[in-house]
Design a protein around this motif. Structure first.
Motif, short mmCIF file in Angstrom:
data_model
loop_
_atom_site.label_atom_id
_atom_site.label_comp_id
_atom_site.label_asym_id
_atom_site.label_seq_id
_atom_site.Cartn_x
_atom_site.Cartn_y
_atom_site.Cartn_z
N PHE A 206 0.94 -1.14 0.08
CA PHE A 206 0.04 -0.09 0.01
C PHE A 206 0.79 1.09 -0.09
CE2 PHE A 206 -2.01 -3.44 2.11
CZ PHE A 206 -3.38 -3.41 1.50
N ARG A 207 0.38 2.27 -0.57
CA ARG A 207 0.86 3.63 -0.41
C ARG A 207 0.07 4.48 0.01
NH1 ARG A 207 4.37 5.65 -5.24
NH2 ARG A 207 5.61 4.43 -4.37
N ASN B 146 -7.93 -17.68 -4.19
CA ASN B 146 -9.30 -17.61 -4.35
C ASN B 146 -9.68 -17.76 -2.78
OD1 ASN B 146 -9.78 -17.83 -6.84
ND2 ASN B 146 -9.26 -19.74 -7.07
N THR B 147 -8.71 -17.35 -1.84
CA THR B 147 -9.43 -17.25 -0.45
C THR B 147 -9.31 -15.77 -0.33
OG1 THR B 147 -7.08 -17.31 0.26
CG2 THR B 147 -8.13 -19.35 0.40
N GLU B 148 -9.80 -15.39 1.05
CA GLU B 148 -9.92 -13.97 1.48
C GLU B 148 -9.08 -13.44 2.77
OE1 GLU B 148 -13.92 -12.35 1.57
OE2 GLU B 148 -14.10 -12.51 -0.45
N VAL B 149 -8.61 -12.58 2.65
CA VAL B 149 -7.69 -12.21 3.92
C VAL B 149 -8.04 -10.87 4.38
CG1 VAL B 149 -5.45 -11.50 4.37
CG2 VAL B 149 -5.75 -13.27 2.69
N SER B 150 -8.29 -10.70 5.72
CA SER B 150 -8.70 -9.44 6.24
C SER B 150 -7.79 -8.91 7.39
CB SER B 150 -9.99 -9.63 6.96
OG SER B 150 -10.91 -10.10 5.97
N PHE B 151 -7.55 -7.66 7.26
CA PHE B 151 -6.48 -7.26 8.41
C PHE B 151 -6.88 -5.73 8.71
CE2 PHE B 151 -4.57 -7.66 4.28
CZ PHE B 151 -4.01 -6.03 3.91
N ALA B 152 -6.44 -5.28 9.57
CA ALA B 152 -6.67 -3.62 10.01
C ALA B 152 -5.25 -3.09 9.91
CB ALA B 152 -7.38 -3.53 11.39
N ILE B 153 -5.65 -1.68 9.31
CA ILE B 153 -4.14 -0.85 9.28
C ILE B 153 -4.58 0.42 10.35
CG2 ILE B 153 -2.82 0.47 7.96
CD1 ILE B 153 -3.56 -1.36 5.71
N ASN B 154 -3.61 0.60 11.20
CA ASN B 154 -3.87 1.87 12.21
C ASN B 154 -2.59 2.62 11.74
OD1 ASN B 154 -6.07 1.26 13.42
ND2 ASN B 154 -5.21 -0.39 14.38
N TRP C 230 9.82 5.54 3.08
CA TRP C 230 9.53 6.73 2.40
C TRP C 230 10.02 6.96 1.22
CZ3 TRP C 230 5.95 9.85 4.78
CH2 TRP C 230 5.68 9.46 6.07
N VAL C 231 9.13 7.00 -0.01
CA VAL C 231 9.58 6.99 -1.12
C VAL C 231 9.76 8.65 -1.74
CG1 VAL C 231 8.81 4.94 -2.07
CG2 VAL C 231 7.19 6.76 -2.08
N LYS C 232 9.10 9.29 -0.97
CA LYS C 232 9.01 10.95 -0.98
C LYS C 232 8.86 11.36 0.12
CE LYS C 232 5.69 11.24 -4.33
NZ LYS C 232 4.94 11.83 -5.07
N ASP C 233 9.02 12.71 0.26
CA ASP C 233 8.93 13.48 1.93
C ASP C 233 7.31 13.19 2.25
OD1 ASP C 233 11.50 13.73 1.89
OD2 ASP C 233 11.59 15.78 1.27
N SER C 234 6.58 12.86 1.38
CA SER C 234 5.18 13.04 1.57
C SER C 234 4.40 11.52 1.20
CB SER C 234 4.53 14.12 0.58
OG SER C 234 4.85 13.69 -0.67
N SER C 235 5.18 10.49 0.97
CA SER C 235 4.61 9.38 0.67
C SER C 235 5.48 8.05 1.25
CB SER C 235 4.55 8.99 -0.85
OG SER C 235 3.94 9.87 -1.58
N MET C 236 4.50 7.15 2.05
CA MET C 236 5.14 6.03 2.46
C MET C 236 4.68 4.82 1.84
SD MET C 236 5.23 4.99 6.45
CE MET C 236 3.36 5.21 6.65
N ASP C 237 5.45 4.00 1.52
CA ASP C 237 5.23 2.49 1.11
C ASP C 237 4.99 1.75 2.23
OD1 ASP C 237 4.75 3.21 -1.81
OD2 ASP C 237 6.46 2.02 -2.28
N VAL C 238 4.18 0.84 2.20
CA VAL C 238 3.99 0.20 3.42
C VAL C 238 3.80 -1.36 2.96
CG1 VAL C 238 2.50 -0.94 5.25
CG2 VAL C 238 2.77 1.70 5.05
N ILE C 239 4.38 -2.36 3.26
CA ILE C 239 4.32 -3.74 2.77
C ILE C 239 3.79 -4.69 4.11
CG2 ILE C 239 5.34 -5.80 1.77
CD1 ILE C 239 7.48 -4.12 0.36
N VAL C 240 2.63 -5.44 4.03
CA VAL C 240 2.13 -6.24 4.99
C VAL C 240 2.52 -7.61 4.66
CG1 VAL C 240 -0.03 -6.94 5.99
CG2 VAL C 240 0.19 -4.69 5.33
N HIS C 241 3.61 -8.24 5.42
CA HIS C 241 3.96 -9.63 5.44
C HIS C 241 2.99 -10.47 6.03
CE1 HIS C 241 7.78 -8.09 3.88
NE2 HIS C 241 7.50 -7.04 4.57
N PHE C 242 2.52 -11.60 5.20
CA PHE C 242 1.65 -12.48 6.06
C PHE C 242 2.56 -13.53 6.31
CE2 PHE C 242 -0.85 -10.82 2.04
CZ PHE C 242 -1.83 -10.17 3.08
#
Length: 189
Positions: A36-37, A94-102, A75-87
């Motif tokens: 996500f960004r 064909n399954t579903e994954v649910s998680f919460a980002i705070n 931080w890819v720029k001074d205003s943008s952050m890439d986030v990688i969520v590792h399972f």
């Protein structure tokens, strides 16, 4: 992506507490992570970027929070952050994954509270079934709001939360891939 359900609580300084519930369908075998960004609309100094706090937790079937997931951010720029969520294990096709980002982000909405138009938008690499983002405005304020993206796809809804604070929500159904959707805001008065 199946669902993106977000609430962003903005205080008088422009600090934002962003809570997102994500539900995605796995479309490839053995998915190991999701990317996500997140961004803001101004160049933040390093001291503020270092204060951003991120937590991601699995969501149980009943919606209750589960185990914290490992994340990598950059931080890819001074205003943008890439986030990688590792399972913790490869997710099956064909399954579903649910998680919460705070995400606790100091001064994310500084332009808004300084009376400059600001925005919150989303865009996804794949078509998305349902997107809703609710912005809770600083106490005692109200805002002008306009949709960002195709007006046929983005609905902007003003409202109030249970404490009487003004809210602006944008909602989209069946958002096409790489189609930006969101809201542009300017505080009144």
């Amino acid at each position: 992506m199946v669902d993106w359900d977000e609430e962003v609580d903005i205080n008088r300084r422009g600090d934002a507490l962003d809570q997102v519930q994500v539900r995605l369908r796995v479309l490839q075998p053995d998915l190991l992570f999701a990317r996500f960004r997140f961004d803001c609309n101004w160049t933040q100094p390093l001291r503020l970027r270092e204060q951003v706090e991120l937590t991601v937790r699995n969501l149980q079937v009943d919606g209750s929070p589960g185990i914290k997931l490992h994340t990598t951010s950059n931080w890819v720029k001074d205003s943008s952050m890439d986030v990688i969520v590792h399972f913790p294990a490869p997710q099956k096709e064909n399954t579903e994954v649910s998680f919460a980002i705070n995400l606790n982000w100091p001064r994310r909405f500084k332009p808004l509270v300084e009376r400059t138009p600001d925005r919150l938008t989303v865009s996804f690499k794949r078509p998305t079934g349902h997107v809703v983002s609710k912005l809770v405005l600083p106490a005692g304020t109200d805002a002008f709001a306009e949709p960002v993206g195709d007006p046929a796809l983005v609905k902007v809804i003003p409202g109030e939360d249970e404490s009487g604070r003004k809210t602006v929500t944008f909602e989209s159904f069946n958002l096409p891939a790489r189609q930006p959707a969101g809201v542009r805001l300017e505080l009144k008065g």
